[in-house]
Design a protein around this motif. Structure first.
Motif, short mmCIF file in Angstrom:
data_model
loop_
_atom_site.label_atom_id
_atom_site.label_comp_id
_atom_site.label_asym_id
_atom_site.label_seq_id
_atom_site.Cartn_x
_atom_site.Cartn_y
_atom_site.Cartn_z
N ARG A 158 0.82 -1.22 0.00
CA ARG A 158 0.00 0.00 0.00
C ARG A 158 0.85 1.26 0.00
O ARG A 158 0.44 2.27 -0.52
CB ARG A 158 -0.96 -0.01 1.19
N LEU B 222 -2.73 -3.80 -8.93
CA LEU B 222 -3.09 -3.42 -7.56
C LEU B 222 -4.14 -2.33 -7.56
O LEU B 222 -5.11 -2.38 -6.78
CB LEU B 222 -1.84 -2.96 -6.80
N ASN C 217 -7.92 -2.78 -6.19
CA ASN C 217 -8.38 -1.85 -5.16
C ASN C 217 -9.76 -1.31 -5.52
O ASN C 217 -10.69 -1.30 -4.70
CB ASN C 217 -7.37 -0.70 -5.02
N ASP D 124 -5.40 -3.47 -0.66
CA ASP D 124 -4.34 -4.04 -1.49
C ASP D 124 -4.41 -5.56 -1.50
O ASP D 124 -4.31 -6.21 -0.47
CB ASP D 124 -2.97 -3.60 -0.98
#
Lengths: 650, 650
Positions: free
Chosen positions: A4, A123, A127, A154
């Motif tokens: 993250r 990612l 998300n 994440d």
């Protein structure tokens, strides 16, 4: 690592030039890829029939030329340049090689049973998918989290198999953090809520909700903590009024009889090459290449949300985590910084500053000394430090290659940054319960447990002592019974040359000490010993959990401190190229099953530096730097003390 | 150690004041003895009916007041001062205590079965006796040595029993060196000729002549080696234009929240006292006293002339070997030096300069750092170094106590100086013979073998964490089998409090890791952990020769890395007060047989730092400094990172 943090840095794969400015011209076969070369690779990939708009560049690295060619190369000779890419293309993992010089795609193949390293695009996409899921929204609401602007979820790769879907799918697993009210969200995880996703299908496989847990509220603000100047502190100034003592000549660093090159690699960080030492008239080879090859950070908590965390940061993430910026405070005021070219995961180049620093360090102590007859003989010493920083999300590592005047290279890892924490119901750890109980972490603040974990670093050390053909010799210290007056027992040193790889797999045992020498059996010193360099461990740790544990099987290199393999340009990473894969064993433990010959051959040493981390309260909210190191030092390489001739003033 | 070197320095017992000038007034109960006090002791001893002209002062040390009294003491309170002496008087060993304040001899007793440490007077006397012996003169002549002016014969004590005469006599054993043509005679031993002497009777017991061996002729000249400035070397300047950041207030050092005292002790070198840390409003105790307590250096060659060398340098020699001058090059330009008062072995005081240095060291690295969102948070760090030097004849050790800003004390030993060598017939070591053979040394030059040996340092650490009553808690990491999805095996931390001394005898085993905490069980932190400090080992070694070996029995503390004992003011030295004695076992291995309680008591930790030394060619003719260290670091002592509040500029 968790990802993250570095998502917010819009930088991905890093391939850097050795220069205070990004290098624009290739002057040596081992130079980092240049802007032009990067665009060449980009254009060739995009022009290929295999490329689609959904293709992601998961890895793009210089493919080193044959070692033989590099060693034979002289300035003015042609340089053949190639790049290796790993692409993620709608669930397929593709390996390609681009011939930059010949401007063509050399090879292109789909690899089954493995997953490419994760990319930022994936990612970000996941998300979004997770944050739109009604189950997740409802679960967050139960916890009082309704404003999703400060929430980040994440979904990270699972290196080892937990879910059956992993056999054929790119599966991610993770949780969310809520940065509301704080400026970084470490220690602000939404505990008890985990999500399993299929990244290829861009869908959620499962939402696991164990029910809400309190969000820890303790102060995690390390940057804005009140500065309390310590009474009486006065300037301590280090300067080099006439500049540094090293010279950089076409990417080669010359300092105090040392010569070496380095480039910065997106996967493993700094790659040190062609390390040589000027010994009188002879420029002598010490190491062809040295680099970190893999990291392994398994967490030690039985909850699935935590036992699943067993990061192989180099191979798994490869988002430039092993090479992040350093700056003033990391490096002294007189340091020189190196910038470089970094690509996005679509392959466009970006200029990045301060990705390494180099400086001379005054040790404030001697290279050697002796006091005799009322007089002290002493020579002050300095050293050259090449420092980079790896940031694996929460954790920061300082990675040092330190060149000493006496022919020793000290490799050091400084661990700092933020430890990973888990929210819990309790606000205090009962001392009574602590005695004898099996603890999985340390309660660093109310409701907040820093989870126990390990750190292992595998260093790949292609030592070439006075040439490529070397042997690995172990000097074991063995007890010897003696008779006669007085003593009954001493120890003796017993050398043996390792024949095959299994002879080179070694553990540290204080009751069975040994020394590890890479020697050139054909280069004998004045009294007959082969010229050698020794790997001298510092404090370290071995992974002692069961070898049948699936995480441990991925990080199995951590079960031994030393491995020796015959040189093979395809064997670069201690846990294999693809750490996310179906096959459990790859890398060192797999290769060495062949038990290949390592005697009087081009060989490579692999040293594991490790430490267990049971967190202290002092490690929160940010951890003071804890250093570990090992030495690569001459052992009968020189005929005598190589710093004997140091002047009185350094 | 061998003693031929420091004989030429006309300085013996050292008792030093903490000051740039020798301290003249006692301002604290733990201050070193002053000139006046020294003369008081001298006069009382000489006035005693027991004193004779032949009495030698083998040891004269401050006798510390009761710990209780020291802790209760406040400026202005009376200070009771005492000294402990060990005298050698015509074959008798006498222990005395002098009441300096009361100006009287408090106690005087003969101790049977032990030998006082060796004195310079005895060494000089026996040198004369040996050099006048016709057998020795004839044996030297056989070897071509006829001019005895450059010959020195040192008869040194035998710690363990080799000859039956040792039962009741003060027996010395040694050989001669010939300094002809060189300016130091290390590496110029007359090999194969050994002499056994009775020091009390001042006569030779035996001359052992194994026949001549060649005198090695190689260049051992380290000081006058040609200085070869390394190309391009430019100044690297460390300055403190406004002076140091520490303050010395009546012998107490105040630096960066730390407070501590030190004195220099002839037997063990620097003694660090009353180490405390200012934590907000609280001045918190960390360590009452820390010092080296003994050294053990056994050689590993079966020849009696070498197997007999198993030095316990602190207790055996005590000629100020553990505290010798340091100077520029040992310490940086901005260091402060400390002088002191030293007595001869007749008890007259001598002023000595530069017996310790103190300086701030710029680490050129951070105290902590984190990179997040494109920004680096980082705090640069510095440390305070107190450095002394021990010179055990040939070997030099740098002994550092390093105070870090984060509450950690790093204790470091740098080994340098000259390795001990043995003359041999051969001029080369056959490589073929080397493979598999049991080697006892390294041929560093033709006819010259540097003999294998070990170094062990026992540090006595009287930690008083937040008060005197502490417990010793071991956090063992134990494998734990888990079930469910994914992982099969993790480890957990399991704490146990040591009840008795045998629970506190610990070894380092990488496959059974543990952490060693000294805790105050009554002082719990915010989440319930007891306040603690941890001993964190660095690289070290354990003595693994047979426990039945008589040398090993004297240095038996070296068989374990950690020992914990209840505080006892008479237990200061890991191998006992008298290392030359008839009884084989004393010190830690003897005391801990009682298996006394160590729980919630005033306890003392003893850490063994060790290393094996198989000499490299690089270690000749003088050894580059090799550092080893360990940490004494806070472990749940602070509520959070104690350097969090460091300013951006240190």
């Amino acid at each position: 690592m968790l990802v993250r943090a570095f998502l917010r840095l819009n930088v991905a794969l890093l391939l850097l030039a050795v220069s205070t400015f990004a290098q624009t011209k290739v002057t040596h076969p081992l130079d980092a890829l240049t802007t032009d070369e990067y665009w060449t690779v980009h254009d060739i990939l995009h022009a290929s029939e295999h490329w689609s708009d959904k293709t992601l560049v998961a890895s793009l690295l210089l493919h080193e030329p044959d070692k033989k060619d590099v060693l034979a190369w002289k300035p003015g000779d042609a340089i053949r340049r190639e790049a290796d890419v790993i692409l993620e293309s709608e669930g397929k993992t593709i390996e390609g090689r681009v011939d930059i010089t010949g401007h063509k795609l050399e090879s292109w193949k789909e690899v089954a049973g493995v997953q490419a390293p994760i990319t930022l695009t994936e990612l970000d996409t996941m998300n979004d998918v997770v944050k739109k899921d009604p189950r997740v929204i409802a679960a967050l609401k139960t916890r009082g989290v309704v404003n999703l602007a400060s929430v980040r979820c994440d979904m990270i790769p699972l290196t080892f198999t937990i879910f059956p879907e992993q056999a054929n799918h790119r599966v991610g697993y993770g949780n969310c953090t809520d940065g509301h009210g704080v400026y970084h969200s470490w220690g602000r995880a939404v505990e008890g809520l985990y999500v399993v996703v299929d990244m290829t299908e861009e869908k959620i496989l499962n939402v696991i909700d164990h029910g809400p847990l309190p969000m820890p509220k303790g102060d995690m603000n390390f940057e804005q903590a009140e500065a309390l100047p310590r009474e009486g502190t006065k300037p301590l100034v280090v300067t080099q009024p006439l500049g540094p003592s090293y010279v950089i000549d076409h990417g080669e660093i010359l300092w105090q009889n040392w010569r070496f090159r380095f480039r910065l690699d997106a996967r493993v960080g700094p790659v040190i090459n062609l390390v040589r030492y000027q010994d009188g008239d002879r420029l002598r080879s010490v190491m062809y290449e040295g680099s970190l090859s893999e990291m392994y950070v398994p967490y030690m908590d039985p909850d699935l949300g935590w036992s699943s965390r067993a990061f192989l940061d180099a191979g798994e993430f490869l988002l430039g985590g092993l090479i992040k910026p350093v700056g003033p405070g990391d490096c002294p005021a007189h340091a020189e910084y190196f910038s470089g070219i970094v690509p996005s995961d679509k392959g466009t180049p970006v200029l990045e500053k301060q990705l390494a620093c180099m400086f001379e360090h005054n040790t404030d102590g001697p290279a050697w000394r002796h006091f005799e007859d009322g007089l002290t003989s002493v020579r002050p010493s300095r050293e050259l430090v090449l420092r980079t920083s790896a940031v694996a999300g929460n954790y920061d590592y300082l990675l040092d290659w330190i060149f000493q005047q006496d022919g020793t290279i000290r490799v050091a890892v400084g661990a700092t940054g933020i430890v990973e924490t888990k929210a819990v119901k309790e606000t205090t750890a009962s001392h009574a319960a602590h005695e004898g109980a099996l603890e999985h972490g340390t309660m660093v603040a109310p409701n907040l447990v820093a989870v126990n974990h390990d750190h292992y670093f595998s260093y790949r050390l292609d030592l070439d002592v006075d040439g490529t053909e070397n042997s690995f010799m172990v000097d074991r210290l063995v007890p010897e019974t003696i008779s006669g007056q007085g003593r009954k027992s001493i120890w003796a040193a017993q050398s043996s040359t390792a024949k095959n790889e299994k002879d080179g797999i070694l553990d540290i045992d204080l009751r069975k000490p040994g020394m590890w020498h890479f020697v050139n059996p054909t280069r004998l010193g004045p009294t007959g010993y082969p010229s050698g360099y020794e790997i001298m461990p510092g404090p370290t740790a071995v992974s002692f959990v069961s070898s049948s544990d699936p995480a441990q099987q991925k990080g199995a290199f951590s079960e031994h401190q030393m491995w020796v393999t015959p040189y093979n340009p395809d064997e670069l990473y201690a846990a294999g190229v693809y750490v996310t894969r179906n096959k459990e064993i790859d890398g060192l433990p797999a290769w060495t099953q062949a038990n290949r010959s390592i005697e009087n051959k081009d060989i490579v040493g692999w040293y594991t530096l490790g430490f267990h981390h049971v967190v202290r309260l002092e490690d929160w909210p940010i951890m003071p730097v804890l250093w570990h190191d090992f030495l690569i030092r001459p052992a009968n390489f020189f005929d005598k003390n190589p710093v004997l001739t140091l002047p009185n003033q350094p």
